[in-house]
Design an enzyme around this catalytic site. Sequence first.
Site, short mmCIF file in Angstrom:
data_model
loop_
_atom_site.label_atom_id
_atom_site.label_comp_id
_atom_site.label_asym_id
_atom_site.label_seq_id
_atom_site.Cartn_x
_atom_site.Cartn_y
_atom_site.Cartn_z
CG ASP A 49 64.42 30.09 58.49
OD1 ASP A 49 64.37 30.96 59.38
OD2 ASP A 49 63.68 29.10 58.47
CG ASN A 106 58.55 37.97 57.83
OD1 ASN A 106 59.39 38.02 56.95
ND2 ASN A 106 58.33 36.86 58.52
#
Length: 228
Positions: free
Chosen positions: A17, A65
């Site tokens: 991330d 996503n």
Amino acid sequence: MSQVSETSARHVAIIMDGNGRWAKRRALPRAMGHKRGVEAVRTLVRSLQGTGVECLTLYAFSSENWKRPEEEVSDLMNLMRNFIRSDLDEFVENGVRLKIVGDWRALAPDIVEMLEDALERTANGSHTVAVALNYGSQQEIAAAARAAAAEGEITPEAIERHLFTADLPPVDLLIRTSGEVRLSNFLLWQMAYAEMLFVDTLWPDFTPEHLQAALDDFATRERRFGGR
Ligand code: FPP
């Protein structure tokens, strides 16, 4: 049965991330953050030998996503294409067995084809790099439970046999970068007894030294697996 002090992590999973923030801090486009993120992946995979890690599972693209802007999704898919093109030979030479977890057959047909070829060419590798693509853990568990039910037995063992990770050891250590402290639908079943480490480093800045520090931290933890 006592099952304490396993000191080396066989299976490490990483939520990579912070690519966007890495780029933002430099006033660069997000795509550049993802590009540098791929470079961090490459460097880390090269560093695995000698660490004792048998399997590294990387969260590259979640089923959620797809909600990102079309341009970003397309950038990520192109990075995936380029990564396979540029790094596959090296994977084969270095004994990396590529594995894909997730509903990867729903990706663009050319990517599916590239991945099939990559899986075949790396099948005999000695250590595994598993890339989670179009992956969602709840969906995986639901599908595994359905498959187990169809066989007539819904036990943890039966469910486990139908997970994408059926041939991998359970996750020993989860690392999430960028300071966020959540699991984001990643390997929820497989992490039942995982140790977790949340680090502030943004993914593009994550180096083999950071991984080693995480493994050293893991080695100090006392694992009880529910026992005492
Ligand atoms: C999180 O950063 C990262 C992702 C959603 C994608 C991770 C993908 C890569 C590192 C590249 C592809 C991987 C391979 C194996 C080729 P973010 O965009 O959520 O960052 P932010 O939270 O700072 O915005």
